[in-house]
Design a protein around this motif. Structure first.
Motif, short mmCIF file in Angstrom:
data_model
loop_
_atom_site.label_atom_id
_atom_site.label_comp_id
_atom_site.label_asym_id
_atom_site.label_seq_id
_atom_site.Cartn_x
_atom_site.Cartn_y
_atom_site.Cartn_z
N ILE A 6 0.83 -1.21 0.00
CA ILE A 6 0.00 0.00 0.00
C ILE A 6 0.86 1.26 0.00
O ILE A 6 0.66 2.19 0.78
CB ILE A 6 -1.00 0.00 1.18
N GLY A 7 1.87 1.27 -0.85
CA GLY A 7 2.66 2.47 -1.05
C GLY A 7 3.81 2.66 -0.09
O GLY A 7 4.58 3.62 -0.24
N ILE A 8 3.95 1.79 0.91
CA ILE A 8 5.02 1.91 1.90
C ILE A 8 5.95 0.70 1.78
O ILE A 8 5.49 -0.43 1.62
CB ILE A 8 4.43 1.98 3.32
N ASP A 9 7.24 0.95 1.87
CA ASP A 9 8.23 -0.13 1.85
C ASP A 9 8.59 -0.49 3.29
O ASP A 9 9.22 0.29 4.01
CB ASP A 9 9.48 0.30 1.10
N PHE A 10 8.17 -1.68 3.72
CA PHE A 10 8.38 -2.14 5.09
C PHE A 10 9.67 -2.95 5.20
O PHE A 10 10.00 -3.73 4.31
CB PHE A 10 7.21 -3.02 5.54
N ASP A 11 10.37 -2.78 6.32
CA ASP A 11 11.51 -3.63 6.62
C ASP A 11 11.01 -4.92 7.28
O ASP A 11 10.20 -4.86 8.22
CB ASP A 11 12.47 -2.91 7.57
N PRO A 12 11.48 -6.08 6.82
CA PRO A 12 10.97 -7.36 7.35
C PRO A 12 11.62 -7.74 8.68
O PRO A 12 12.25 -8.79 8.81
CB PRO A 12 11.32 -8.35 6.23
N LEU A 13 11.46 -6.90 9.68
CA LEU A 13 12.04 -7.13 11.00
C LEU A 13 10.92 -7.27 12.03
O LEU A 13 9.98 -6.46 12.04
CB LEU A 13 12.95 -5.97 11.42
N ASP A 14 11.05 -8.28 12.89
CA ASP A 14 10.15 -8.37 14.03
C ASP A 14 10.73 -7.58 15.20
O ASP A 14 11.78 -6.93 15.06
CB ASP A 14 9.87 -9.83 14.40
N THR A 15 10.10 -7.66 16.36
CA THR A 15 10.55 -6.85 17.50
C THR A 15 11.96 -7.23 17.93
O THR A 15 12.78 -6.36 18.27
CB THR A 15 9.57 -7.00 18.67
N ASP A 16 12.27 -8.53 17.94
CA ASP A 16 13.62 -8.97 18.34
C ASP A 16 14.68 -8.37 17.41
O ASP A 16 15.71 -7.86 17.87
CB ASP A 16 13.72 -10.50 18.31
N ALA A 17 14.43 -8.47 16.11
CA ALA A 17 15.41 -7.97 15.15
C ALA A 17 15.52 -6.46 15.22
O ALA A 17 16.62 -5.90 15.09
CB ALA A 17 15.02 -8.41 13.74
N PHE A 81 -2.85 -11.82 3.36
CA PHE A 81 -3.91 -12.20 2.43
C PHE A 81 -3.47 -11.98 0.99
O PHE A 81 -3.87 -12.73 0.08
CB PHE A 81 -5.17 -11.39 2.74
N TYR A 82 -2.64 -10.97 0.77
CA TYR A 82 -2.14 -10.68 -0.58
C TYR A 82 -0.76 -11.27 -0.83
O TYR A 82 -0.07 -10.89 -1.78
CB TYR A 82 -2.11 -9.16 -0.80
N LEU A 241 -8.12 0.27 0.04
CA LEU A 241 -6.78 0.69 -0.37
C LEU A 241 -5.92 -0.51 -0.73
O LEU A 241 -5.18 -0.49 -1.72
CB LEU A 241 -6.10 1.49 0.74
N ALA A 242 -6.01 -1.56 0.08
CA ALA A 242 -5.21 -2.76 -0.19
C ALA A 242 -5.63 -3.41 -1.50
O ALA A 242 -4.78 -3.84 -2.30
CB ALA A 242 -5.35 -3.74 0.97
N HIS A 243 -6.93 -3.48 -1.74
CA HIS A 243 -7.41 -4.09 -2.98
C HIS A 243 -6.97 -3.28 -4.20
O HIS A 243 -6.51 -3.84 -5.20
CB HIS A 243 -8.94 -4.19 -2.93
N ARG A 244 -7.09 -1.96 -4.08
CA ARG A 244 -6.68 -1.11 -5.20
C ARG A 244 -5.17 -1.22 -5.44
O ARG A 244 -4.73 -1.28 -6.59
CB ARG A 244 -7.06 0.34 -4.91
N TRP A 245 -4.39 -1.25 -4.36
CA TRP A 245 -2.94 -1.40 -4.50
C TRP A 245 -2.59 -2.73 -5.17
O TRP A 245 -1.73 -2.79 -6.07
CB TRP A 245 -2.27 -1.32 -3.14
N HIS A 246 -3.27 -3.79 -4.76
CA HIS A 246 -2.98 -5.12 -5.32
C HIS A 246 -3.32 -5.16 -6.81
O HIS A 246 -2.55 -5.73 -7.61
CB HIS A 246 -3.80 -6.17 -4.57
N GLY A 248 -3.23 -2.67 -8.84
CA GLY A 248 -2.18 -1.92 -9.51
C GLY A 248 -0.90 -2.72 -9.67
O GLY A 248 -0.22 -2.64 -10.70
N GLN A 249 -0.57 -3.54 -8.66
CA GLN A 249 0.62 -4.38 -8.75
C GLN A 249 0.47 -5.44 -9.83
O GLN A 249 1.41 -5.75 -10.56
CB GLN A 249 0.88 -5.06 -7.41
N ARG A 250 -0.73 -5.99 -9.98
CA ARG A 250 -0.96 -7.04 -10.98
C ARG A 250 -0.83 -6.48 -12.38
O ARG A 250 -0.40 -7.15 -13.31
CB ARG A 250 -2.34 -7.66 -10.77
N ARG A 251 -1.22 -5.20 -12.54
CA ARG A 251 -1.09 -4.59 -13.87
C ARG A 251 0.38 -4.40 -14.25
O ARG A 251 0.74 -4.40 -15.40
CB ARG A 251 -1.80 -3.23 -13.89
#
Length: 251
Positions: A6-17, A81-82, A241-246, A248-251
């Motif tokens: 949804i337009g944000i780049d997340f870092d794949p870190l949990d709380t420990d990391a 889910f996506y 927003l999530a559905h619209r973002w998804h 857009g990614q498929r296109r």
């Protein structure tokens, strides 16, 4: 590698990391900051867009963060889910870990936000830490003088960690302003109401409720007059927003 959602780049870190990442910060480390987007944040970003000055500055603030961590179980499950795995690192949990494990005796921790009673409670609980505070006025984003004063405090605090407890979007904009100002060191965390939980001013939902992803319902029941619109009107927009973002990614 960051994971976009949804337009944000997340870092794949949990709380420990994330706590381990913070442990490498020193008072001399060039300044960086951490943001913890949740559903409310993403809905706000979409509503503001990037044409208006505040929206543009806020989007840039999220993009400039050294770490972008998923704060919301609802958001993490929606991403799953996506087909996107977003490890969970709630800002409140990370703040607890910072005080209990990461911060060392003598470390300076600067706080922007709260009040004198909050600072007193933290000093009583963590006497080995050097805690300093700046309390800006309400509506800081509409007050250039107040925003400049908070930016200067953060820049000159000399803290290993700077805790921005003025709520979103003020804290993210402030973090980016401090970074852009130059000369700051250490790491800032945008933490919202996390210090209120640590000091007992607010109670978090029981752990079982948190794991069910219903912490939002607990907060709504605790403060219905303030939060009903956020959770019952604005929040559900995240699914669209999530559905619209998804799509857009498929296109």
């Amino acid at each position: 590698m960051r994971r976009p959602f949804i337009g944000i780049d997340f870092d794949p870190l949990d709380t420990d990391a994330a706590a381990a990442w913070l442990a490498r910060i020193t008072p001399a480390t060039p300044f960086s900051y951490v943001v913890t987007p949740n559903v409310d944040h993403l809905v706000r970003l979409e509503a503001l867009g990037e044409r208006a000055p505040l929206g543009r500055e806020l989007w840039q603030a999220y993009r400039g963060a050294a770490l972008t961590l998923c704060d919301s179980r609802v958001l993490a499950r929606l991403a799953r889910f996506y087909g996107i795995a977003l490890p969970l690192a709630p800002g409140s949990d990370l703040t607890v870990r910072l005080f209990d494990e990461v911060a060392q005796p003598g470390d300076r921790i600067a706080i922007i936000g709260g009040d004198a009673a909050l600072l007193a409670a933290l000093r009583a609980r963590f006497p080995a830490l050097d805690l300093v505070q700046h309390v800006p006025p309400m509506g800081m984003l509409r007050d250039p003088t107040a925003l400049a004063a908070a930016t200067a405090f953060g820049r000159d605090s000399g803290a290993r960690f700077l805790l921005l407890a003025v709520g979103s979007p003020q804290q993210e904009v402030l973090a980016a302003r401090i970074a852009a100002d130059g000369g700051a060191h250490g790491c800032a965390l945008c933490i919202g109401a996390s210090l209120d939980f640590i000091t007992g001013r607010q109670r978090r939902a029981p752990l079982a409720v948190q794991k069910l992803g219903l912490e939002w319902a607990h907060r709504l029941a605790s403060q219905p007059g303030r939060l009903w619109r956020r959770y019952l009107v604005d929040g559900p927009r995240i699914f669209r927003l999530a559905h619209r973002w998804h799509r857009g990614q498929r296109r």
